[in-house]
Design a protein around this motif. Structure first.
Motif, PDB file in Angstrom:
ATOM      1  N   ARG A  79      -7.038 -11.607  -9.785  1.00 19.04           N
ATOM      2  CA  ARG A  79      -6.244 -12.289  -8.759  1.00 19.04           C
ATOM      3  C   ARG A  79      -4.762 -11.970  -8.935  1.00 19.04           C
ATOM      4  N   ARG A 138      -8.449 -12.021  -2.829  1.00 22.70           N
ATOM      5  CA  ARG A 138      -9.476 -11.871  -3.859  1.00 22.70           C
ATOM      6  C   ARG A 138      -9.687 -10.391  -4.117  1.00 22.70           C
ATOM      7  N   VAL A 149      -9.819 -13.354 -14.072  1.00 23.34           N
ATOM      8  CA  VAL A 149     -10.313 -14.729 -14.066  1.00 23.34           C
ATOM      9  C   VAL A 149     -11.764 -14.721 -14.542  1.00 23.34           C
ATOM     10  N   ARG A 199     -13.769 -10.887 -11.119  1.00 22.56           N
ATOM     11  CA  ARG A 199     -12.647 -10.982 -10.202  1.00 22.56           C
ATOM     12  C   ARG A 199     -11.308 -10.825 -10.928  1.00 22.56           C
ATOM     13  N   GLU A 237     -11.514 -18.750 -10.960  1.00 21.63           N
ATOM     14  CA  GLU A 237     -10.829 -18.290  -9.752  1.00 21.63           C
ATOM     15  C   GLU A 237     -10.247 -19.472  -8.978  1.00 21.63           C
ATOM     16  N   ASP A 245     -17.785 -11.373  -9.282  1.00 20.81           N
ATOM     17  CA  ASP A 245     -17.515 -11.044  -7.882  1.00 20.81           C
ATOM     18  C   ASP A 245     -18.846 -10.791  -7.174  1.00 20.81           C
TER      19      ASP A 245
END
Length: 335
Positions: free
Chosen positions: A296, A312, A267, A294, A192, A271
């Motif tokens: 993006r 995010r 990514v 996650r 990330e 999370d």
């Protein structure tokens, strides 16, 4: 050919017969359908001259007696796709924003200490199909970005492409558990932190084309087209709620297209649902565990709020496919 049964014609691959320790001299009788090889060591190299399915068998003998056998199928296909990549040098940047959700805060200076490569565009459906054979994309077209994939699909693609490109795979996959070998030279998902560093390309604004007029904008009839986003991104106000062929909007200063909009990108990081911590300042790779991975960059279905460099977005469970989510490839640069 460790960990996979796919390859390309004309490429030498290593095959290894693994077995418990056996004292004495052993003979390994390999049958590659077209060629037979006898070896005194458990590892041999072989390359196929033509595409197709091949059976590979090995018989292990000691003093003329068979002590073990093994078999696998190998699918030799066309050469893997070329993935144009940009070199991203090490450096620092300001991660996060005060113009978004609490998970984007506090704004921290983050250092990326190792150079890496990042694909110029999102992976297209044509590139995906060259590696995986078929495409799960909801909206189909060879130059459209791959989407409607899961996070596990993405890491599987990385490993398959690495093997077919003669690189060492980054991921060790055991069921639903994935470990990353960060020293491997194969393809992987960016972290990330790497993703935001690359998306910003030296800028500190909402997107690399400037500040947004309304960073909280959505997809309502009252939300208007933002000039800064319109230059660089396909998002819900200008996309007609459809993905578009990659590379049509303006790239950032590092030559990367569609870092914002078109499809969102998986990514590496889990999370946690939490804001950044004080330790997230040197090559952060996210929490050790979690339930969701996650994504993006926002996509063609979302508004300005999600189409910012700092935004995010959460995913679903790693095994579930997501409409409008694809991937961009990274590789650790050779030192």
């Amino acid at each position: 050919m460790p960990g996979n049964t796919e390859g390309s014609p004309g490429v030498p691959y290593s095959f290894r017969a693994e077995h418990p320790p056996i004292e004495g001299d052993l003979d390994y009788l390999w049958d590659f359908d077209t060629t037979r090889i006898v070896s005194r060591t458990p590892t041999v190299e072989f390359s196929y001259s033509a595409i197709g399915w091949y059976g590979v068998s090995v018989t292990v003998r000691k003093d003329g007696n068979t002590v073990g056998t093994g078999f696998l199928l190998v699918n030799i296909r066309t050469a893997p796709p070329e993935i144009p990549m940009v070199f991203i040098s090490a450096g620092t940047y300001l991660r996060g924003s005060t113009r978004g959700s609490f998970t984007e805060q506090p704004v921290l200076q983050v250092r990326i200490s190792t150079p890496f490569l990042l694909s110029v565009t999102e992976i297209t459906q044509a590139q995906w199909e060259q590696v995986m054979g078929t495409s799960p994309a909801y909206h189909t077209g060879p130059s459209l970005p791959i989407e409607s994939i899961s996070w596990m699909d993405a890491v599987d693609f990385c490993n398959r492409l690495s093997i077919r490109s003669g690189l060492r795979p980054c991921y060790r996959i055991r069921g639903d558990t994935v470990e990353c070998d960060w020293s491997a030279n194969g393809f992987r998902l960016p972290t990330e932190a790497e993703w935001e560093y690359a998306a910003r390309a030296g800028t500190t604004t909402d997107v690399y084309s400037g500040q947004l007029g309304n960073p909280y904008g959505g997809c309502l009839a009252s939300d208007t087209l933002d000039p800064a986003l319109d230059r660089i991104a396909w998002y819900c106000i200008n996309s007609n709620l459809l993905p578009h062929p990659v590379g049509q909007k303006e790239p950032n200063a590092w030559g990367l297209y569609d870092m914002i909009g078109n499809v969102a990108e998986f990514v590496w990081d889990w999370d946690s649902g939490l804001p950044y911590g004080p330790a997230d300042t040197l090559d952060p790779r996210g929490p050790a565990t979690g339930y969701y991975r996650r994504v993006r960059g926002g996509n063609y279905l979302t508004g300005a709020r999600d189409n910012r460099a700092a935004s995010r977005q959460s995913s679903v469970a790693p095994t579930r496919r997501m409409l409008g989510v694809g991937l961009r490839l990274a590789r650790t640069a050779e030192q």
